[in-house]
Write a protein that holds these residues in place. Structure first.
Motif: not given
Length: 391
Positions: A32-60
């Motif tokens: 979020n807001d361009g933070e590097n996800v490696e910050s998730s190694a910090d115990n105070s940061t909770l990483l939410i993963g997301g999966i979906g089409p960002l390219t291709g016919g269903a990208a919208s």
């Protein structure tokens, strides 16, 4: 219509799924807001993963879900994060591109697990959701699909929940809409290689017949087809009064345009995959009067909806669709589950899902042990080139 809606919306298993988004194409490793996800190694940061089409016919669809989730995460972080146990957690988002492909979704899932994902938004489309479900079940990972509407997305997986409506109930609902509109003969054009389309079509056909109506033509096409003249010509030769088109907006745009070129003026109806079609058509008159289902309408005057729309438009220079709203609400469902569990452990969050009620911008929702949402939906009509709530 009000009686019809009231009857439908009390059903506990609610239906969904696919729209218009013009945000920049993101990379796989963006929080979020361009933070590097490696910050998730910090115990105070909770990483939410997301999966979906960002390219291709269903990208919208994927970009809309991602961007809606980003708005929610920014709000939560600005409000101080999420308290659970003795900790207060800042959220980070890593949303990966699966191109609506099962294989790529599996690769994305494994990557997110390696990075320490604690909960998952996804997948956005149904086939990848079904593929990833077994992995998340083995890992006991909380998985909430914002828009994977095929029944098998959550079947036999106690860790998987659905925010959207199911395909069969969408089919039943639209069949009842046909009856309520006083029509008895309807044609169907559907994608026979897509779980979303076939699931909705099968339920629709069965319910039309149960209602005493007649499906005068069932015309199939394959994924990737762009010429629908053969199917439409066959429908034109029948006495159909409506055309049910349970497809995503890309195919719907081709179908409606070609129907107009053939001189057809039958009204079209569809499922939530139509959301965003106005951004796909070059001539809005081709979809004038079309009716489809959606849990969200950007012109809703409710304060929370107006606030979300304003933030979304300001950040992405686009009007949010139902998929953006689904992404937004999914983050808040995860937040509610964490707070109810008072823990970020998977077992506790999953158990908490059936104990929460979330008042979201796609409606007030709770969840059954089967993973289904109990929520309401709207009929949307395209009028004067704009989306409008059906009275």
């Amino acid at each position: 219509m009000k009686k019809f809606l009231a009857g439908i919306m009390t059903v506990a298993m609610m239906f969904s799924f696919a729209a218009c988004s013009s945000g920049e194409a993101p990379s796989d490793d963006v929080a979020n807001d361009g933070e590097n996800v490696e910050s998730s190694a910090d115990n105070s940061t909770l990483l939410i993963g997301g999966i979906g089409p960002l390219t291709g016919g269903a990208a919208s669809y994927g970009n809309s879900v991602k961007q809606g989730a980003e708005i929610a995460i920014a709000e939560i972080n600005e409000a101080g994060g999420i308290k659970a146990g003795d900790g207060v957690y800042t959220l980070a988002l890593d949303f990966q591109d699966d191109e609506s492909s099962e294989d790529k979704a599996i690769t994305a899932y494994n990557s997110l697990m390696d990075k320490g994902m604690k909960a998952m938004i996804g997948t956005v489309t149904s086939a990848p959701c079904i593929a990833v479900k077994e992995l998340s079940k083995q890992d006991n990972m909380l998985q909430i699909t914002p828009s994977g509407s095929a029944i098998d997305c959550i079947t036999d997986a106690p860790n998987v929940f659905r925010l959207c409506f199911t395909d069969p109930l969408q089919g039943v609902t639209m069949a009842n809409y046909v009856k309520d509109a006083g029509k008895t003969k309807v044609a169907v054009i559907f994608n026979n290689s897509d779980d979303y389309s076939t699931g909705m079509k099968n339920a629709f056909v069965e319910q039309v017949k149960a209602n005493g109506g007649e499906v005068v033509s069932e015309e199939a096409f394959n994924e990737g087809d762009v010429d629908f003249s053969t199917q439409l010509t066959k429908i034109k030769g029948t006495d159909a009064e409506m055309i049910f088109c349970p497809v995503y907006y890309e195919a719907a745009a081709y179908i409606t345009q070609q129907a107009k070129e053939l001189g057809m003026d039958l009204p079209f109806i569809g499922g939530d995959g139509w959301d965003g079609i106005l951004a796909q058509v070059t001539d809005p008159s081709t979809v004038e009067g079309a009716v489809f289902l959606s849990p969200f309408l950007a012109t809703d005057t409710a304060e929370e909806v107006a606030s979300f729309v304003s933030k979304y438009e300001q950040k992405y220079s686009a009007t949010p669709d139902q998929f953006a709203a689904d992404g937004y609400d999914t983050v808040y469902v995860i937040k509610a589950a964490i707070e109810k569990a008072d823990s970020i452990e998977s077992d506790a969050m999953i158990a908490a899902m059936t104990e929460i009620t979330v008042d979201g911008i796609t409606g007030s929702m709770s969840f059954t042990e089967d993973g289904e949402p109990d929520k309401s939906a709207k009929f949307v009509v395209i009028k004067d080139g704009k989306y409008a709530a059906m009275e």
